[in-house]
Design an enzyme around this catalytic site. Structure first.
Site, PDB file in Angstrom:
ATOM      1  N   HIS A   1      16.633  84.099  84.304  1.00 51.92           N
ATOM      2  CA  HIS A   1      15.524  83.636  85.131  1.00 51.92           C
ATOM      3  C   HIS A   1      15.072  84.774  86.015  1.00 51.92           C
ATOM      4  CE1 HIS A   1      15.603  79.427  84.109  1.00 51.92           C
ATOM      5  NE2 HIS A   1      16.917  79.432  84.213  1.00 51.92           N
TER       6      HIS A   1
ATOM      7  N   CYS B   1      10.715  85.062  83.075  1.00 53.58           N
ATOM      8  CA  CYS B   1       9.386  84.800  83.603  1.00 53.58           C
ATOM      9  C   CYS B   1       8.909  86.056  84.316  1.00 53.58           C
ATOM     10  CB  CYS B   1       9.428  83.654  84.617  1.00 53.58           C
ATOM     11  SG  CYS B   1      10.070  82.136  83.910  1.00 53.58           S
TER      12      CYS B   1
END
Lengths: 324, 496
Positions: free
Chosen positions: A165, A207
């Protein structure tokens, strides 16, 4: 008489010419063999650093990303001694895993990524930002075993893959700390200072991944990110038996491309990048080539993903032990 | 104020221990001798000393002058490292690297024969003493200039390993398929003792070789399948790079630092035998910076037999391995001069490395270590200067000082002719410099972004600061001169 002697002369001449042609043919074959071995200035060994930074069951897909990259890289020929695999959690033996001791990247469960031959170098809580930076810069503790060291030199091509992440300029490790792009850029700068790499391929699937390579300024680094600033990288398949997503889109489409590649392939990085389909990946992958000296169309995939070794035939033995 | 700030910082550090990125270990920062390091030059002068042993008349000064002129003429680039030649009459010749004896005698044809030790037998055909001096000078210049040229061109550097104080050498016997063929073992202890130990002993002053051996009985097929031929199988050159890559061959080393050199003696399965490499007479090849592979076809083995490769058979394979080991370590076969009609080199059949080759390797490694030490120290200084909050502990300064003192002593060692000492000093300098650069404490917090600073300090200070500022403002207004003109009259008195 004169004609006969002339004819024999001509025959001799033709004979000599064919001899010369054969001789030059043979020597050009030898030249080709020697040229194959000597080649141009290039790398002599390949390393891969595959990092999965997420823990917990619902981040199964990050583990599967890292493991499927591990499988690919091993299939192309990089040996375990040259792969550093960092997994922040154990999915295969997780109590919530309905298929114990197996990790899959597809709901059809055709390939078990956690098969017979997996060597995890940094596991669980050993995967920290500090250990990652120490690994890259070489400043490991004196008692670190060999499989936890990055023993690269100035002729190594290093493939670094990170997944987890992340956000703008940072990547989350273990849900408790972060590494930012400045730290990775500095680690690469240290590596270049000490000539610990020849070329780096930095691939990141998180991301806003493209922000992670924005701060690099050391030469010979090719960076590929899965999504640009402000964009999320999405997961792909959801498995209803396991209850989690099993792979991310960017990594999945990379793996799909690699299914057509084997260790003798001559496909280039330009082919790989051209195969990225933004509508399928559902984010905008980015490539940074300004630090990379070579043309992407001439950079073979095997330069990073495979381990093509540089060989030379031994022409004669040394007369050891033979008394004159 | 600074003490308060530090206390708050340590308080924060303790509270957020698992959260900090990389913690600053010690709040002391020693000063490195940066200017001295930056002034260290990469220049070196390496003198060779040649001793002439001859009954004929020679003028050593002339020879030295002419040789030096020839060497300088052959130097095409401005090199940082210069090799020079000194020529003396033979007196007491020390048996040390850098000191060579030339025994001259008269003969019909000029030739030179290099022995295994530091002696060369030179046959001179010139009768005139001036021409004789010139011939000897040319020989000396050729030897020295050739090594200087090789240093610059770094040929074979791609294949050879870098200098390390210890190498881990493994000899592996791989039997692809004992089930369909024979179980193979080898008389390795005796063979290693006879063929490898002398080499390792000769190399000992330069680097240590730690030798281990193993047998892998069920190696399994290699990653590339050999192509069939009418009599056996063969491998093409482009199949060779993938040959040693099998994941099932456990060739990993347990030594944490020493570079590994792996030699494989591969016994193919009976159905693939005899396995040949196209274009090779020895059926062996070297993998750059990794090791070497030789293929052992054992003709006449029966299925289910148990074969022992004897010491005499191993001599053939160890001849190949020693040749490959020489190449991987960095020894050139044409040291000190390219063999030809007038030049002959004696091969060191007993040890595997002649003194000329050992000296050339030593000088090559000395120059490389000298350069590594200086560039590492300069990188270290750059690193420390670029990061203000990096700590520099005592041990690092000690190592830097040790490295510098070794570097300072090298020119003296070289000019006094002690090349072995110069090599050891350079190796020490490189070892300490790298120890300082790769010290585990040199990892520090790099990037503390402003947003993080606000996010951490604001929740502490803002709730305290607002009432404080309000109180200060009130206090200033109370004490300010403006309020003197308006005395603080109570309301009831005003309305009187």
């Amino acid at each position: 008489m004169k004609l006969a002697s002339l004819a024999s002369c001509a025959a001799n001449f033709v004979f000599v010419l064919t001899l010369l042609a054969v001789a030059s043919g043979a020597s050009s074959n030898e030249e080709k063999v020697t040229q194959f071995f000597e080649g141009s200035e290039t790398h002599t060994n390949n390393w891969a650093v595959l990092v999965c930074t997420s823990r917990f069951w619902f981040n199964y897909r990050h583990m599967a990303n890292a493991l499927s990259m591990y499988r690919t890289v091993k299939r192309m020929g990089i040996p375990d001694s040259h792969i550093i695999l960092m997994l922040a959690d154990d999915m295969a033996c997780n109590p919530r895993n309905a298929f114990p001791a197996a990790v899959y990247d597809h709901p059809r469960k055709t390939i078990d990524l956690y098969g017979d031959n997996v060597e995890v170098d940094y596991r669980g809580y050993e995967v920290t930002v500090e250990n990652f930076i120490r690994l890259l810069t070489g400043r490991v503790a004196a008692d670190t075993p060999r499989n936890k060291r990055l023993l690269t030199d100035d002729k190594s091509n290093v493939f670094i893959y990170m997944t987890g992440h992340g956000g703008e300029d940072f990547l989350k490790f273990q849900d408790s700390e972060e590494i930012n792009s400045y730290d990775i850029a500095d680690a690469f700068k240290q590596m270049w200072e000490k000539q610990r790499y020849r070329e780096i391929l930095f691939m990141i699937d998180t991301c806003q991944a493209n922000t992670m390579y924005s701060k690099f300024d050391s030469p010979n680094i090719l960076s590929i990110g899965s999504s640009k600033k402000g964009q999320n990288s999405l997961s792909h398949f959801h498995d209803y038996d396991l209850g989690v997503s099993v792979i991310d889109r960017f990594t999945y489409y990379n793996l799909e491309f690699f299914e057509s590649v084997d260790s003798s392939s001559k496909q280039t990085m330009a082919d790989l990048i051209a195969a990225y389909n933004t509508s399928l990946i559902q984010s905008d992958p980015g490539v940074r080539t300004d630090l990379f000296a070579r043309d992407l169309a001439k950079t073979y995939l095997m330069d990073f993903f495979g381990a093509v070794q540089n060989v030379k035939l031994t022409t004669e033995a040394f007369p050891i032990g033979k008394s004159k | 104020m600074a003490a308060l700030r530090d206390r708050i910082r340590t308080l924060l550090g303790r509270r957020s221990d698992p959260k900090t990125i990389i913690s600053v270990q010690n709040d002391r920062r020693l000063v490195l001798p940066a200017t001295e390091i930056s002034q260290f030059a990469l220049d070196q002068v390496v003198p060779f000393t040649f001793y002439i042993d001859t009954p004929m008349t020679v003028t050593v000064e002339n020879i030295e002058r002419m040789a030096q002129k020839l060497i300088d003429k052959q130097r095409t680039h401005d090199l940082r490292v210069r090799y020079t030649a000194q020529v003396r009459h033979k007196t007491e010749v020390p048996d040390a690297p850098g000191h060579y004896t030339l025994r001259l005698r008269e003969a019909a044809v000029g030739a030179v024969d290099f022995g295994v030790d530091r002696v060369a037998h030179v046959s001179v055909s010139e009768a005139d003493s001036k021409k004789r001096d010139a011939a000897v000078a040319k020989l000396v210049a050729d030897i020295v200039a050739k090594e200087e040229r090789e240093l610059r061109e770094k040929k074979g550097a791609r294949r050879a390993l870098k200098y390390a104080p210890e190498y881990s050498v493994t000899f592996t016997l791989l039997n692809e398929d004992p089930v369909g063929g024979a179980a193979v073992s080898w008389d390795i202890e005796q063979a290693a003792d006879i063929f490898v130990r002398p080499f390792a002993d000769t190399l000992r002053p330069l680097a240590k070789l730690a030798v281990s051996t193993q047998i892998l009985h069920h190696a399994g097929p290699p990653p590339v399948t050999p192509l069939a031929h009418d009599n056996g199988t063969y491998l093409t050159p482009d199949m060779l790079p993938h040959f040693a890559n099998s994941p099932w061959w456990n060739l990993a080393s347990t030594d944490p630092i020493a570079p590994t050199i792996s030699f494989i003696l591969y016994v193919p399965a009976l159905r693939s035998q005899p396995l040949r490499i196209e274009g090779s007479s020895t059926n062996a090849f070297v993998v750059s910076q990794w090791g070497g592979i030789a293929i052992a076809n054992l003709p006449g083995t029966e299925v289910g037999a148990s074969v022992v490769i004897s010491r005499d058979e191993l001599q053939k394979y160890f001849g190949i391995f020693i040749a490959q080991l020489r190449e991987l370590v960095g020894i050139r076969n044409d040291t000190p001069l390219i063999p030809g009609t007038r030049v002959s080199l004696q091969r060191a059949t007993a040890t595997g490395i002649s003194s000329w080759e050992l000296d050339a390797l030593m000088r090559q490694w000395m120059v490389a270590n000298h350069q590594t030490a200086i560039t590492t120290l300069q990188s270290l200084v750059r690193l420390v200067e670029s990061m203000e909050n990096m700590v520099v502990m005592d041990e690092i300064k000690v190592q830097v000082d040790q490295s510098l003192s070794a570097l300072r002593s090298i020119p003296q060692a070289l000019s006094s002719g002690n090349q072995l000492l110069a090599f050891e000093l350079a190796a020490n300098a490189s070892y300490f410099a790298e120890g300082a650069f790769f010290d585990p404490s040199m990892v520090s917090l790099l990037y503390f972004p402003d947003q993080h600073k606000y996010a951490i300090y604001l929740p502490f200070f803002l709730p305290v600061t607002i009432p404080l500022l309000a109180a200060i403002k009130k206090a200033i207004r109370r004490d300010s001169p403006q309020n003197d003109s308006k005395p603080d009259v109570p309301d009831d008195k005003k309305n009187e």
